[in-house]
Design a protein around this motif. Structure first.
Motif, mmCIF file in Angstrom:
data_model
loop_
_atom_site.group_PDB
_atom_site.id
_atom_site.type_symbol
_atom_site.label_atom_id
_atom_site.label_comp_id
_atom_site.label_asym_id
_atom_site.label_seq_id
_atom_site.Cartn_x
_atom_site.Cartn_y
_atom_site.Cartn_z
ATOM 1 N N LEU A 261 0.833 -1.042 0.055
ATOM 2 C CA LEU A 261 -0.018 0.001 -0.045
ATOM 3 C C LEU A 261 0.777 1.275 0.153
ATOM 4 O O LEU A 261 0.592 2.099 -0.615
ATOM 5 N N ARG A 262 1.966 1.254 0.600
ATOM 6 C CA ARG A 262 2.841 2.419 0.846
ATOM 7 C C ARG A 262 3.490 2.669 -0.445
ATOM 8 O O ARG A 262 3.439 3.895 -1.107
ATOM 9 N N GLU A 263 4.132 1.651 -1.146
ATOM 10 C CA GLU A 263 4.336 1.798 -2.472
ATOM 11 C C GLU A 263 3.274 2.236 -3.659
ATOM 12 O O GLU A 263 3.546 3.288 -4.479
ATOM 13 N N GLY A 264 2.121 1.777 -3.402
ATOM 14 C CA GLY A 264 1.071 2.235 -4.185
ATOM 15 C C GLY A 264 0.753 3.479 -4.090
ATOM 16 O O GLY A 264 0.087 4.318 -5.087
ATOM 17 N N LEU A 265 0.990 4.038 -2.787
ATOM 18 C CA LEU A 265 0.468 5.644 -2.535
ATOM 19 C C LEU A 265 1.458 6.501 -2.836
ATOM 20 O O LEU A 265 1.461 7.740 -3.001
ATOM 21 N N ARG A 266 2.737 6.047 -3.365
ATOM 22 C CA ARG A 266 3.911 6.971 -3.907
ATOM 23 C C ARG A 266 3.427 7.798 -4.892
ATOM 24 O O ARG A 266 2.997 7.286 -6.039
ATOM 25 N N GLY A 267 3.641 9.132 -4.670
ATOM 26 C CA GLY A 267 2.932 9.982 -5.547
ATOM 27 C C GLY A 267 1.541 10.609 -5.721
ATOM 28 O O GLY A 267 1.131 11.179 -6.607
ATOM 29 N N TYR A 268 1.012 10.023 -4.879
ATOM 30 C CA TYR A 268 -0.607 10.307 -4.734
ATOM 31 C C TYR A 268 -0.799 11.706 -4.359
ATOM 32 O O TYR A 268 -0.116 12.192 -3.382
ATOM 33 N N ASP A 269 -1.832 12.289 -5.197
ATOM 34 C CA ASP A 269 -1.943 13.753 -4.693
ATOM 35 C C ASP A 269 -3.492 13.640 -4.293
ATOM 36 O O ASP A 269 -4.386 13.791 -5.237
ATOM 37 N N PRO A 270 -3.746 14.087 -3.283
ATOM 38 C CA PRO A 270 -5.298 14.140 -2.880
ATOM 39 C C PRO A 270 -5.890 15.342 -3.204
ATOM 40 O O PRO A 270 -7.208 15.482 -3.582
ATOM 41 N N PHE A 271 -5.101 16.380 -3.646
ATOM 42 C CA PHE A 271 -5.607 17.598 -4.224
ATOM 43 C C PHE A 271 -5.513 17.641 -5.890
ATOM 44 O O PHE A 271 -5.506 18.917 -6.406
ATOM 45 N N ALA A 272 -5.505 16.722 -6.465
ATOM 46 C CA ALA A 272 -5.114 16.472 -7.856
ATOM 47 C C ALA A 272 -6.436 17.351 -8.503
ATOM 48 O O ALA A 272 -7.241 17.580 -8.137
ATOM 49 N N ARG A 273 -5.974 18.086 -9.626
ATOM 50 C CA ARG A 273 -6.724 18.977 -10.349
ATOM 51 C C ARG A 273 -7.855 18.101 -11.074
ATOM 52 O O ARG A 273 -8.964 18.598 -11.361
ATOM 53 N N PHE A 274 -7.372 16.905 -11.531
ATOM 54 C CA PHE A 274 -8.519 16.013 -11.979
ATOM 55 C C PHE A 274 -8.552 14.905 -11.245
ATOM 56 O O PHE A 274 -7.783 13.926 -11.291
ATOM 57 N N PRO A 275 -9.550 14.814 -10.211
ATOM 58 C CA PRO A 275 -9.358 13.546 -8.989
ATOM 59 C C PRO A 275 -9.619 12.306 -9.739
ATOM 60 O O PRO A 275 -10.825 11.983 -9.693
ATOM 61 N N ASN A 276 -8.847 11.422 -9.946
ATOM 62 C CA ASN A 276 -9.038 10.086 -10.211
ATOM 63 C C ASN A 276 -8.539 9.260 -9.086
ATOM 64 O O ASN A 276 -7.694 9.489 -8.226
ATOM 65 N N ALA A 277 -9.475 8.038 -8.974
ATOM 66 C CA ALA A 277 -9.160 7.226 -7.741
ATOM 67 C C ALA A 277 -7.854 6.711 -8.052
ATOM 68 O O ALA A 277 -7.291 5.896 -9.178
ATOM 69 N N ARG A 278 -6.887 6.525 -6.968
ATOM 70 C CA ARG A 278 -5.609 5.767 -6.980
ATOM 71 C C ARG A 278 -5.739 4.110 -6.694
ATOM 72 O O ARG A 278 -6.577 3.761 -5.543
ATOM 73 N N VAL A 279 -5.673 3.429 -7.531
ATOM 74 C CA VAL A 279 -6.249 1.957 -7.300
ATOM 75 C C VAL A 279 -4.796 1.153 -6.821
ATOM 76 O O VAL A 279 -4.007 1.295 -7.470
ATOM 77 N N VAL A 280 -5.161 0.520 -5.594
ATOM 78 C CA VAL A 280 -3.935 -0.442 -5.221
ATOM 79 C C VAL A 280 -4.353 -1.680 -4.794
ATOM 80 O O VAL A 280 -5.422 -1.868 -4.417
ATOM 81 N N VAL A 281 -3.789 -2.666 -5.755
ATOM 82 C CA VAL A 281 -4.029 -3.953 -5.352
ATOM 83 C C VAL A 281 -3.100 -4.790 -4.389
ATOM 84 O O VAL A 281 -2.000 -4.781 -4.478
ATOM 85 N N ILE A 282 -3.788 -5.265 -3.520
ATOM 86 C CA ILE A 282 -3.320 -5.978 -2.349
ATOM 87 C C ILE A 282 -3.359 -7.289 -2.420
ATOM 88 O O ILE A 282 -4.510 -8.075 -2.602
ATOM 89 N N GLY A 283 -2.106 -8.032 -2.464
ATOM 90 C CA GLY A 283 -2.374 -9.429 -2.311
ATOM 91 C C GLY A 283 -1.480 -10.023 -3.540
ATOM 92 O O GLY A 283 -0.916 -9.621 -4.545
#
Length: 150
Positions: free
Chosen positions: A128-150
């Motif tokens: 999850l930490r690696e999947g959140l790298r570069g994630y911007d909660p204030f993105a100009r065009f808010p797209n969901a960040r999808v992280v696959v666990i497992g």
């Protein structure tokens, strides 16, 4: 003073008067009380089942304290939080983070006890930490960040 005929009786079929009594229950109406069952209640949209709750408990510290997690119909977990207090926020909520889970991992979690579930979920925190790298909660065009666990 004239009586308004529309108020006395309906002028069109299917149109009811204000004074019409409620109809009785038909054969397609749900019964007023459901029979009791020994099965656990159905998990509705938004609430987390026991497996997803273990993941959320393990990963909650990675998100703001007021963040919310909701389970979707396909078993994914969507996490977001309010950012209305931030002056740089363009939208009222942060761009969501969606956690998808491998079916084998979910099966293993269902077969485990509560303590073992927490340990399994904690082992996947690095993903999850690696999947959140570069994630911007204030993105100009808010797209969901999808992280696959497992």
């Amino acid at each position: 003073m004239e009586v308004n005929p529309a108020a006395v009786s309906p002028d069109r079929p299917g149109k009811t008067s204000v004074w019409t009594a409620f109809r009785h229950a038909g054969k397609y109406d749900a019964p007023e009380s459901q029979p009791s069952t020994t099965q656990p209640p159905h998990v509705g949209i938004g609430s987390l089942d026991n497996v997803r709750t273990a993941f959320w408990q393990s990963y909650r510290h990675l998100f703001p304290p007021h963040s919310l997690a909701a389970q979707t119909a396909n078993g994914s977990v969507v996490i977001s939080w309010s950012v209305m207090d931030d002056p740089n926020a363009k939208y009222p909520y942060a761009a969501p983070v969606m956690l998808r889970f491998d079916e084998n991992l979910v099966d293993l979690m269902w077969k485990s006890d509560a303590r073992h579930r927490i340990r399994i979920a904690a082992k996947h925190e690095a993903t999850l930490r690696e999947g959140l790298r570069g994630y911007d909660p204030f993105a100009r065009f808010p797209n969901a960040r999808v992280v696959v666990i497992g």
